[in-house]
Design an enzyme around this catalytic site. Structure first.
Site, short mmCIF file in Angstrom:
data_model
loop_
_atom_site.label_atom_id
_atom_site.label_comp_id
_atom_site.label_asym_id
_atom_site.label_seq_id
_atom_site.Cartn_x
_atom_site.Cartn_y
_atom_site.Cartn_z
N GLY A 14 3.82 -8.48 11.97
CA GLY A 14 3.27 -7.79 13.13
C GLY A 14 4.24 -7.47 14.25
N ASN A 16 5.68 -4.50 14.68
CA ASN A 16 5.28 -3.17 15.20
C ASN A 16 4.00 -3.29 16.04
OD1 ASN A 16 7.00 -0.79 14.35
ND2 ASN A 16 6.90 -2.00 12.46
N ARG A 67 -12.45 -2.16 -3.68
CA ARG A 67 -11.73 -1.56 -2.55
C ARG A 67 -12.72 -0.89 -1.60
NH1 ARG A 67 -6.16 -0.77 -2.39
NH2 ARG A 67 -5.80 -1.37 -4.54
N ARG A 93 -2.29 -2.48 2.16
CA ARG A 93 -3.33 -2.15 1.19
C ARG A 93 -3.37 -0.64 1.04
NH1 ARG A 93 -4.98 -5.46 -2.22
NH2 ARG A 93 -6.99 -4.45 -2.52
N LEU A 95 -5.21 2.76 0.69
CA LEU A 95 -6.53 3.15 1.21
C LEU A 95 -7.08 4.28 0.35
CD1 LEU A 95 -5.49 3.07 4.95
CD2 LEU A 95 -7.06 1.47 3.81
N HIS A 111 6.20 4.22 8.66
CA HIS A 111 6.84 3.99 7.36
C HIS A 111 8.35 3.92 7.57
CE1 HIS A 111 7.24 4.06 3.03
NE2 HIS A 111 8.24 4.91 3.20
N ASP A 147 1.76 7.72 1.79
CA ASP A 147 2.91 8.07 2.62
C ASP A 147 3.09 9.58 2.80
OD1 ASP A 147 3.47 5.37 3.09
OD2 ASP A 147 4.67 5.22 1.27
N ALA A 175 14.44 0.81 15.54
CA ALA A 175 13.99 2.20 15.76
C ALA A 175 12.47 2.31 15.64
CB ALA A 175 14.68 3.12 14.75
C1 GAR Z 1 7.61 -2.24 8.84
O1 GAR Z 1 8.96 -2.04 8.52
C2 GAR Z 1 6.78 -1.04 8.44
O2 GAR Z 1 7.43 0.18 8.62
C3 GAR Z 1 6.54 -1.31 6.97
O3 GAR Z 1 6.30 -2.69 6.90
C4 GAR Z 1 7.00 -3.35 7.95
C5 GAR Z 1 6.01 -4.18 8.72
O4 GAR Z 1 6.68 -4.99 9.66
N1 GAR Z 1 5.45 -0.54 6.46
C6 GAR Z 1 5.42 -0.04 5.24
O5 GAR Z 1 6.30 -0.20 4.43
C7 GAR Z 1 4.16 0.75 4.93
N2 GAR Z 1 4.39 1.63 3.83
P1 GAR Z 1 5.89 -5.62 10.86
O6 GAR Z 1 4.70 -6.36 10.27
O7 GAR Z 1 6.88 -6.55 11.49
O8 GAR Z 1 5.48 -4.51 11.77
#
Ligand code: GAR
Length: 218
Positions: A14, A16, A67, A93, A95, A111, A147, A175
């Site tokens: 978490g 982000n 699902r 997951r 969707l 992503h 994606d 970033a």
């Molecule tokens: C992040 O790097 C995000 O971009 C990626 O998972 C990580 C989650 O990190 N998401 C994907 O790959 C989705 N296709 P976080 O839990 O620390 O935010």
């Protein structure tokens, strides 16, 4: 203008989500976090949400027969909280088209690559294997194919000669933590419009014409 009520969907650490929480706690933020929803009971992100006094709920996909049943429960919870925008932040997951269509233009994702390159998992390993000079991250509206969807913000991140997937992931993550709050701020300020599956942004400023890697500066 009333603040945009958002939910953040997570599966893991978490960071982000934390960047979005931090943005929403700034004085002029036009969005508020009404709910954090995890599909994993012991996701570290849930502790971060508690720390920030953000309400959270777990909906464990393993408790549902399909699902569709899982997603119905997610949608019901989001609608019970009057959510206007759903932000996927490391929500691991897939969707269904039904869920994605239900939330069309109200569902965004981050992503860790410059889409449409490197969809799916192991983005950094694949970028290194291909020898590309830049990778990055993308915040986009979600469409049914994995994606894909109209791109809101991207950041280009250089790949350095000594990078391994961990060092590169760290640089991209920094970033990500800039891109996601920025994209959310644009949506919350009602500055984004989706036209012909492209996102137009009112008042968008372009960066300089090109970055070279390796640089040609001496
Ligand atoms: C992040 O790097 C995000 O971009 C990626 O998972 C990580 C989650 O990190 N998401 C994907 O790959 C989705 N296709 P976080 O839990 O620390 O935010």
């Amino acid at each position: 203008m009333a603040k945009l009520k958002i939910a953040i969907l997570i599966s893991g650490r978490g960071t982000n989500m934390q960047a979005l929480i931090d943005y929403c706690s700034t004085e002029n933020a036009a969005a508020e976090i009404a709910l954090v929803l995890s599909n994993v009971r012991d996701a570290v992100g849930l502790d971060r949400a508690a720390e920030a006094d953000v309400p959270s709920v777990t909906i464990d996909h393993k408790q549902y027969a399909s699902r569709e049943h899982f997603e119905d429960a997610v949608t019901k919870t989001l609608e019970d909280h009057d959510i206007q925008l759903v932000c996927l932040a490391g929500f691991m997951r897939l969707l269904t088209g039904t869920f994605v269509d239900h939330w069309r233009d109200r569902l965004i994702n981050i992503h860790p690559s410059l889409l449409p390159a490197f969809k799916g998992l192991d983005t950094h390993e694949r970028a290194l294997a291909e020898g590309v000079r830049f990778t990055g991250c993308t915040v986009h509206y979600v469409r049914a194919k994995m994606d894909t969807g109209p791109i809101i913000v991207q950041a280009a991140v250089p790949i350095l000669p000594d990078d391994d997937s961990e060092s590169l992931a760290m640089r991209v993550l920094v970033a990500e933590h800039r891109c996601y709050p920025y994209a959310l701020s644009l949506i919350a300020a009602r500055k984004t419009r989706i036209i012909g599956e492209k996102v137009l942004i009112d008042g968008a400023q372009a960066p300089g014409p090109a970055f070279l890697n390796p640089t040609d500066d001496t």
